[in-house]
Design a protein around this motif. Sequence first.
Motif, PDB file in Angstrom:
ATOM      1  N   ASP A 132       0.923  -1.190  -0.057  1.00  0.00           N
ATOM      2  CA  ASP A 132      -0.016   0.025  -0.103  1.00  0.00           C
ATOM      3  C   ASP A 132       0.820   1.168  -0.018  1.00  0.00           C
ATOM      4  OD1 ASP A 132      -2.192  -1.532   0.093  1.00  0.00           O
ATOM      5  OD2 ASP A 132      -2.618  -1.353   2.294  1.00  0.00           O
ATOM      6  N   ARG A 134       3.940   1.454  -1.110  1.00  0.00           N
ATOM      7  CA  ARG A 134       4.635   1.331  -2.315  1.00  0.00           C
ATOM      8  C   ARG A 134       3.486   2.205  -3.501  1.00  0.00           C
ATOM      9  NH1 ARG A 134       5.606  -1.435  -7.104  1.00  0.00           N
ATOM     10  NH2 ARG A 134       3.766  -2.560  -7.217  1.00  0.00           N
ATOM     11  N   GLN A 135       2.323   1.654  -3.345  1.00  0.00           N
ATOM     12  CA  GLN A 135       1.332   2.421  -4.385  1.00  0.00           C
ATOM     13  C   GLN A 135       1.218   3.993  -4.181  1.00  0.00           C
ATOM     14  OE1 GLN A 135       0.196   1.061  -6.856  1.00  0.00           O
ATOM     15  NE2 GLN A 135       0.901  -1.127  -6.496  1.00  0.00           N
ATOM     16  N   ARG A 172       2.457 -19.097  -6.462  1.00  0.00           N
ATOM     17  CA  ARG A 172       1.046 -19.504  -6.734  1.00  0.00           C
ATOM     18  C   ARG A 172       0.349 -20.716  -5.827  1.00  0.00           C
ATOM     19  NH1 ARG A 172      -0.079 -17.871 -12.177  1.00  0.00           N
ATOM     20  NH2 ARG A 172       1.820 -16.768 -13.164  1.00  0.00           N
ATOM     21  N   THR A 173       1.081 -21.301  -5.089  1.00  0.00           N
ATOM     22  CA  THR A 173       0.426 -22.331  -4.340  1.00  0.00           C
ATOM     23  C   THR A 173       0.281 -21.677  -2.891  1.00  0.00           C
ATOM     24  OG1 THR A 173       2.419 -23.297  -3.698  1.00  0.00           O
ATOM     25  CG2 THR A 173       1.461 -24.166  -5.578  1.00  0.00           C
ATOM     26  N   GLY A 174       1.079 -20.693  -2.435  1.00  0.00           N
ATOM     27  CA  GLY A 174       1.066 -20.162  -1.122  1.00  0.00           C
ATOM     28  C   GLY A 174       1.782 -21.116  -0.265  1.00  0.00           C
TER      29      GLY A 174
END
Lengths: 427, 287
Positions: A132, A134-135, A172-174
């Motif tokens: 956040d 960073r944004q 992708r799998t966490g």
Amino acid sequence: MNTSVRRVAVLGGIRIPFARQNGPYARASNQDMMTATLEALIGKFSLQGEILGEVSAGGVLKHSRDFNLTRECVLGTRLDPHTPAYDVQQACGTGLEAAILVANKIALGQIDSGIAGGFDTTSDAPIAVNEDLRQVLLEINRAKSPAARLKALAGLRPQQIVPQIPRNSEPRTGLSMGEHAAIMAKEWGVTREEQDELTVASHRNLAAAYDTGFLDDLVTPFLGLERDQNLRPDSSVEKLAKLRPVFGGENGTMTAGNSTPLSDGASAVLLAGEDWATAHNLPVQAYITDAQTAAVDHVHAREGLLMAPTYAVPKLLERNGLTLSDFDFYEIHEAFASQVLCTLKAWEDPVYCKEKLGLEAPLGSIDRDKLNTHGGSLAAGHPFGATGGRIVAGLAKMLKEKRSGSRGLISICAAGGLGVTAIMEAA
Amino acid sequence: MLPLFARAGAAMVPGASKLPFVGGGGGRDVPDLALHLSDVAIDPDRLSAYNRVCGFDLRDEIPVTYPHILAFPLQLALMTDPSFPFGAIGLVHIANRIAQHRSIRSSERLDIVVRATPVEPHPRGKQFSLISEVRVGDELVWEEVSTNLKRGGSSENGGKPPGAELPKAEDLPATATWSLGGDLGRRYGSVSGDLNPIHVHPLTARLFGFKSAIAHGMWTKARCLGALQARLPEAFTVEVAFKKPIFLPGKVEFCEAAVPAAAFDIQFGVRDPRKGSSHLDGRAFSG
């Protein structure tokens, strides 16, 4: 254009001892470690003032500001600054992939010599700002007027101060790599005892490699550390049996002992064409014969995250007219003892070999006395990018000492379901 | 969006539905209304924020679930219309079916129409669906059937809940574990415009009987499609049933299995990692 392929010689390598996370290298950067390692290699082979074909190296935990880290390292050494360099990143396969890239250019006659290396620090790791924050910061940067900047600034919130620490988990799998390995261990029925035995062998072999002086010219002290900090020469199955499982739940078989610790370190290997080696009066230890990478679908097909080398090695063997038993040494990277054992079981399994690898018969078994004979990552530690260089340099010397024509197989698994493998032969 | 929810919220106040401007209790059946928005442009900042929170890669084509948030203001307006028989808050989103006839580029201008189906019986009350259609010019490119349940006053002859025939998440292999932050409802709420208090904060969720904030169903659906994004064809249908709520923060397992030999048919779901019970059952398929 050169249409013939040249043999690629390994002239030798060196590394700094591997340290545990937040150990003696806690305040050393990737650049510090890699530069020190390159300097040691330059000293070992009198490369000061030389223009090499290229230096290729990489690490996994790297800040974006270190975009040209290997080049910066070269500029910090006694190599001629006209030596080009670039960074490579293929998770734990980085170091071996760097060696393959340099070797291929030498084979094609594009360069005559080169250094392949790798590094990683888990202590001096880059920390990213909260997504956040960073944004908001990017928005402030994009804002063109003071009013727009003020508006963007209004997006700042106290909780955005919490930084993002790099996590060792598959995007992708966490799941963490250890959790993935625990699933593999369960699927293949790998026992705690088997894993602990493999771990003890790794420590015993590495300790012997130090004691016999094998590592004297392969490891150079750094920041007061002379041997790999993780090495426990007195490791035993009894001691390891006392450790609590850390992956796979209460009844898991994987512990901090039979898994590699987070570590810091760097390694480098000198590769060349034979003419260059002769001209520089440097003896050839071994040749890089061939290499193969592969990948598995760990995301949708639920294949074992660290099983990609099981795919790569059969292709490598077939292309070179070899069988799995045609080797004097097997260097299988020990990310986890369980993953090494899963790989070996897979090659022995008729169903896996037929259904996954498309083989009529199992690939076969290996003589366990030829496996990681001078220690593996479980004992030495595993600074991700540095492991390939450690293995290539060690195997070249082992082959040289064994006999002319002796052969070694390297197999390295990596995050993202990747595998990097290679064959080396003694000069 | 807030004024609409203020209207939706007022329906919760006892007696409020008697007031002329509040939805709820205005009629017996849903109104025969069709609400339109025409020439809708896709805001690139909102699209990228949506993609980030839902796990889609940013592409020139918008995610299959994105038109839902464009249609959402119309859906809310319809449900808060004075003639609408139920208050928007207190309705439970139980199923959602989207048919994408072709992918939509973010540069396209969209015409959106939303209407409601007549109220039907459901084993646990009454159900109705909001039908949303997206056109580019005259071409129908996207359709959604979003089914809601009004609990209580259960119908004698039951009726069939939508999505009952979907594969159960507990029967599928898990391929990923997702850790969901406590702020997920606020994050998705701010990009989707769905600021229903049961999603945005534990305290407001408690007012409505939930032990903490719960994830938006449409976020859960979108996140599944984000995980499947690389394999989605240009035209397909994706149907989900929302089962148990996902409490935030929390961990869930994503499950999936491709139906062998089918051109494109993927069963998927989201479940509780410990109990195995479904949060979402779903299927994406050609046709």
